[in-house]
Design a protein around this motif. Structure first.
Motif, PDB file in Angstrom:
ATOM      1  N   ALA A 114       0.801  -1.228   0.000  1.00 49.90           N
ATOM      2  CA  ALA A 114       0.000   0.000   0.000  1.00 49.90           C
ATOM      3  C   ALA A 114       0.831   1.275   0.000  1.00 49.90           C
ATOM      4  O   ALA A 114       0.365   2.310  -0.492  1.00 49.90           O
ATOM      5  CB  ALA A 114      -0.934   0.005   1.206  1.00 49.90           C
ATOM      6  N   MET A 115       2.045   1.228   0.531  1.00 45.59           N
ATOM      7  CA  MET A 115       2.845   2.448   0.650  1.00 45.59           C
ATOM      8  C   MET A 115       3.066   3.150  -0.691  1.00 45.59           C
ATOM      9  O   MET A 115       2.788   4.346  -0.822  1.00 45.59           O
ATOM     10  CB  MET A 115       4.183   2.125   1.309  1.00 45.59           C
ATOM     11  N   PRO A 116       3.560   2.479  -1.736  1.00 45.26           N
ATOM     12  CA  PRO A 116       3.745   3.189  -3.006  1.00 45.26           C
ATOM     13  C   PRO A 116       2.437   3.646  -3.646  1.00 45.26           C
ATOM     14  O   PRO A 116       2.407   4.650  -4.363  1.00 45.26           O
ATOM     15  CB  PRO A 116       4.477   2.168  -3.886  1.00 45.26           C
ATOM     16  N   ILE A 117       1.356   2.923  -3.375  1.00 47.85           N
ATOM     17  CA  ILE A 117       0.063   3.314  -3.933  1.00 47.85           C
ATOM     18  C   ILE A 117      -0.409   4.620  -3.309  1.00 47.85           C
ATOM     19  O   ILE A 117      -0.790   5.567  -4.009  1.00 47.85           O
ATOM     20  CB  ILE A 117      -0.972   2.190  -3.718  1.00 47.85           C
ATOM     21  N   PHE A 118      -0.375   4.700  -1.980  1.00 49.71           N
ATOM     22  CA  PHE A 118      -0.772   5.933  -1.299  1.00 49.71           C
ATOM     23  C   PHE A 118       0.178   7.078  -1.635  1.00 49.71           C
ATOM     24  O   PHE A 118      -0.256   8.226  -1.780  1.00 49.71           O
ATOM     25  CB  PHE A 118      -0.820   5.720   0.214  1.00 49.71           C
ATOM     26  N   ALA A 119       1.463   6.789  -1.757  1.00 48.58           N
ATOM     27  CA  ALA A 119       2.428   7.839  -2.091  1.00 48.58           C
ATOM     28  C   ALA A 119       2.125   8.438  -3.456  1.00 48.58           C
ATOM     29  O   ALA A 119       2.227   9.660  -3.651  1.00 48.58           O
ATOM     30  CB  ALA A 119       3.846   7.270  -2.060  1.00 48.58           C
ATOM     31  N   SER A 120       1.744   7.598  -4.398  1.00 49.61           N
ATOM     32  CA  SER A 120       1.395   8.086  -5.736  1.00 49.61           C
ATOM     33  C   SER A 120       0.081   8.875  -5.711  1.00 49.61           C
ATOM     34  O   SER A 120      -0.019   9.959  -6.302  1.00 49.61           O
ATOM     35  CB  SER A 120       1.283   6.901  -6.699  1.00 49.61           C
ATOM     36  N   LEU A 121      -0.901   8.372  -4.996  1.00 49.45           N
ATOM     37  CA  LEU A 121      -2.201   9.039  -4.937  1.00 49.45           C
ATOM     38  C   LEU A 121      -2.132  10.377  -4.214  1.00 49.45           C
ATOM     39  O   LEU A 121      -2.931  11.275  -4.489  1.00 49.45           O
ATOM     40  CB  LEU A 121      -3.215   8.139  -4.233  1.00 49.45           C
TER      41      LEU A 121
END
Length: 231
Positions: A71-78
């Motif tokens: 989830a970390m890279p997903i939230f960072a991108s969003l």
């Protein structure tokens, strides 16, 4: 819809508190290790597998890393195209759901439910971990070291308190599941606050806020996207 605009100091304290409760949660399982060993051995899926109980305990304790890593890279991108505090609110709602699910694993007598809940808690943690440090750097000015120090101190302090917190509830009639349920209640106001904040809460140049030279705002790309859409 209710909208409030708290001071940056309040929101930095918000992140410190959320980080504390997150790591309080991390201390529950190792703080009540013998009780969780008994749960693992007696769970429906493992059928009294005494030989591998240490392995299962290791899986249980580290499973949150799976959810966090995904989830970390997903939230960072969003965070660059969506209001960051909305993402934090969604993540904290997921976190609250995860700890309630962890508590329900006890009456369900299910190791699988508890592992899934711990993975899901990592997803919730990712939402504010990617926002907190950039927010503090953007808004703390010459006190950024102080606020970052408080934020990261919440990790060992929360874990330390979690050991005692988990051990205490495990020794009561309520059991360790009550520790998870109470956590959800304590974190719920943090999640609710995020949905009452304005969409531009991390933007620079607000009235009364100092400008921090040389640092890019976390949601600069998001605000630019908003301006393009309005234009």
């Amino acid at each position: 819809m209710l909208s409030i605009r708290p001071s940056p100091q309040f929101l930095m304290a918000f992140f410190v508190g959320a980080n504390f409760f997150n790591y309080l949660d991390r201390g529950i399982i190792p703080g009540a290790a013998s009780e969780f060993d008994d749960f693992i051995v007696g769970s429906a899926e493992l059928d009294d597998d005494l030989k591998n109980v240490d392995t299962y305990f290791g899986v249980l304790q580290s499973s949150f890393i799976v959810g966090l890593s995904i989830a970390m890279p997903i939230f960072a991108s969003l965070a660059h195209s969506s209001p960051p505090f909305r993402l934090v609110g969604i993540g904290l709602c997921v976190w609250c759901l995860a700890v309630v699910m962890a508590g329900l694993a006890a009456p369900c007598n299910s190791f699988a439910v508890l592992v899934a809940a711990r993975m899901l808690s990592g997803v919730g943690e990712a939402s504010f971990q990617v926002v907190a440090s950039p927010y503090i750097q953007d808004h703390a000015g010459d006190q950024s070291g102080f606020w970052l120090g408080l934020y990261f101190t919440a990790i060992p302090f929360g874990t330390c308190m979690g050991y005692g917190y988990g051990a205490y509830f495990a020794s009561t009639a309520a059991g360790w599941m009550a520790a998870f349920f109470l956590e959800a209640i304590m974190m719920a106001p943090f999640a609710a606050l995020c949905f009452a904040l304005p969409r531009d809460i991390t933007s620079k140049g607000r009235a009364g806020e100092p400008e921090v030279v040389g640092r890019a705002s976390l949601n600069e790309a998001f605000l630019a996207t908003e301006d393009d859409q309005e234009g």
